[in-house]
Write an enzyme that holds these catalytic residues in place. Structure first.
Site, PDB file in Angstrom:
ATOM      1  N   SER A 257       2.163  13.023  -2.656  1.00  0.00           N
ATOM      2  CA  SER A 257       3.502  13.239  -2.630  1.00  0.00           C
ATOM      3  C   SER A 257       4.278  12.054  -1.866  1.00  0.00           C
ATOM      4  CB  SER A 257       3.644  14.543  -1.669  1.00  0.00           C
ATOM      5  OG  SER A 257       3.097  14.220  -0.597  1.00  0.00           O
ATOM      6  N   LYS A 258       5.304  12.165  -2.362  1.00  0.00           N
ATOM      7  CA  LYS A 258       6.343  10.853  -1.817  1.00  0.00           C
ATOM      8  C   LYS A 258       6.380  10.836  -0.555  1.00  0.00           C
ATOM      9  CE  LYS A 258      10.491  13.497  -2.805  1.00  0.00           C
ATOM     10  NZ  LYS A 258      11.261  13.666  -4.030  1.00  0.00           N
TER      11      LYS A 258
END
Ligand code: GLU
Length: 486
Positions: A257-258
């Site tokens: 995930s970013k």
């Protein structure tokens, strides 16, 4: 006759080009090339509300940068085009109609209001099954056709088996089964006439001659619906290959995930990772070359590739390992090559001429340029000296890190990344919170440049580029959490 091997990468152009897209593209590419087949690029842009015009271009540029060139695609064409789903509407409608005629699919006239009410009722009744109650499944075909002809809005749904189990074979995982009661009568065509992912994806895979669907593991739950579609059309099934998802290097090994890892391919380019490193690194995520060999090229991987060499363990996207690997590639380069790389990334007239006007007024000698501008060239910054200043006395670490996280999110969805927009975002966040401007601007300055004084804040953020700035904001958010409340 055996079919020519064909694989595809089918990204939805909804944001920045994602490392996950490159990872899946790589395995599709390698498998096709290993078998003398073709690798296709198809743009899945049926969800017009989420698609972004710049995203398709960025995806193509990034895949090309990595050397994952496609044989058929929206830009180079091919016999099975067009390769953009938004240009294939008619095809999906035709195919939905075939299924209606065969009684494999049906028109559903339930309005969103009716469906919402049903759901409420199901919840009240404590129903285990939350799906659509199949009210329209048995409407007589003539009645259904008449209602449609009279202009009543409808969706088209696939008839799924009501009981029993759906089983399909995954090349890496063997048989995978799912109880049919968990599977809804999937919507194939929405009431606006656009297809859903499921219909468009299967119809295109068939018409484009895809023999092997190699995609991320998160699509496993949808595969029974796809299998059902192939059966309903009477088409030959592709081989299903679901790759393990990339994971963050955290305790729970959560899906990449970013928030925890930069996920945009562009970021890696901008911090000076070579494309051959990234390809090698992504390959290591799901594949073992053998004999503990960790460094190999795309061609070498292609030569030895087989599905047996794919490992299913949760591959961790570890930035330290990526940097280590890049070092191996870097040391192999000749000084001439390296000089070209150094110049083409940042030490070129184009980039330097964006920086110079920002520091012109503050320079007394030419050498000041270097000292005033280092952060335009760094990847991550060191907050050990000035980091504390990211936390004004009036604010808690929690408040401040939330602000940085929010800023990174806002930058994620910016279509035009420029200083005016940045100014608007940060002023807006100060206003919304009722904070003084300096309670936001100084911490942001430190987060982005690790200095109390920098050239004009937002112009400098623009020139540094959104990739490194949002990474710095997220790193700053992490850093602040480690500071004591003052
Ligand atoms: N458009 C889907 C995605 O973005 C494609 C999934 C598939 O490969 O079937 O992941």
């Amino acid at each position: 006759m055996t079919r020519e091997i064909k694989t595809r990468i089918a990204p939805s152009p909804t944001g920045d080009p994602h490392v996950g897209t490159a990872y899946i593209a790589l395995f599709n590419y390698v498998f096709a090339k290993k078998n003398g087949g073709k690798f296709l690029l198809r743009i899945e842009d049926t969800d017009q509300t989420r698609c972004r015009a710049d995203s398709e271009k960025a995806i193509m540029e990034s895949l090309r940068w990595l050397g994952l060139e496609w044989d058929e695609g929206p830009d180079c064409g091919g016999a099975a085009g067009p390769y953009r789903q938004s240009e294939r509407q008619e095809i999906y409608l035709e195919h939905a109609n075939i299924l209606i005629e065969r009684n494999e699919a049906y028109r559903c006239f339930c309005t969103p209001e009716i469906l919402a009410k049903d759901r409420e009722q199901q919840q009240k009744d404590g129903n285990r099954r939350f799906g659509y109650n199949r009210r329209c499944r048995n409407i007589e075909p003539e009645v259904s056709a008449k209602r449609a002809a009279s202009g009543e809005p409808f969706t088209v749904r696939l008839k799924m088996p009501i009981d029993g189990t759906s089983v399909f074979r995954d090349e890496l995982r063997g048989d995978i089964s799912r109880p049919n009661e968990e599977l809804d009568d999937q919507v194939l065509i929405k009431s606006d006439g656009f297809p859903t992912y499921h219909l468009a994806n299967v119809v295109d895979d068939h018409l484009m001659g895809i023999t092997h669907v190699i995609r991320a593991e998160e699509w496993i739950p949808s595969t029974p619906k796809h299998v059902r579609l192939y059966d309903a059309f009477g088409w030959e099934m592709p081989v299903w290959v679901h790759m393990p998802l990339l994971r963050n290097a955290d305790k729970n090994k959560s899906k990449i995930s970013k928030r925890k890892n930069p996920v945009s391919l562009q970021y890696y380019k901008e911090i000076g990772i070579f494309p051959e490193t990234l390809v090698n690194f992504l390959a290591l995520m799901g594949f073992s070359f053998g004999n503990d060999v960790e460094k190999f090229s795309l061609n070498e991987m292609t030569e030895v590739f087989s599905f047996e060499k794919i490992s299913l363990g949760g591959p961790v996207f570890d930035l330290e390992k990526l940097t280590w690997l890049n070092g191996l590639y870097l040391r192999e380069k000749s000084q001439n090559q390296l000089l070209d790389d150094v110049m083409s990334l940042y030490l070129n007239k184009e980039y330097l001429s964006k920086i110079l006007p920002l520091v012109h007024e503050r320079m007394k000698t030419i050498t000041d340029f270097v000292d005033l501008t280092t952060f335009f060239f760094n990847a991550d910054l060191d907050y050990s000296l000035e980091g504390r200043l990211m936390l004004p006395k009036t604010r808690t670490p929690k408040e401040m890190s939330a602000l940085f996280e929010e800023a990174a999110e806002k930058i994620d969805v910016l279509v035009d990344y420029n200083h005016e927009e940045l100014d608007r975002i940060f002023r807006g966040m100060a206003e919304e919170r009722g904070w003084k401007i300096k309670e936001v601007f100084m911490p942001v300055r430190i987060a982005c440049f690790a200095r109390k004084a920098s050239p004009p804040l937002f112009e400098s953020m623009e020139v540094t580029g959104k990739e490194r700035i949002r990474r710095r904001l997220r790193k700053a958010a992490e850093f602040i959490k480690t500071l004591p409340v003052q």
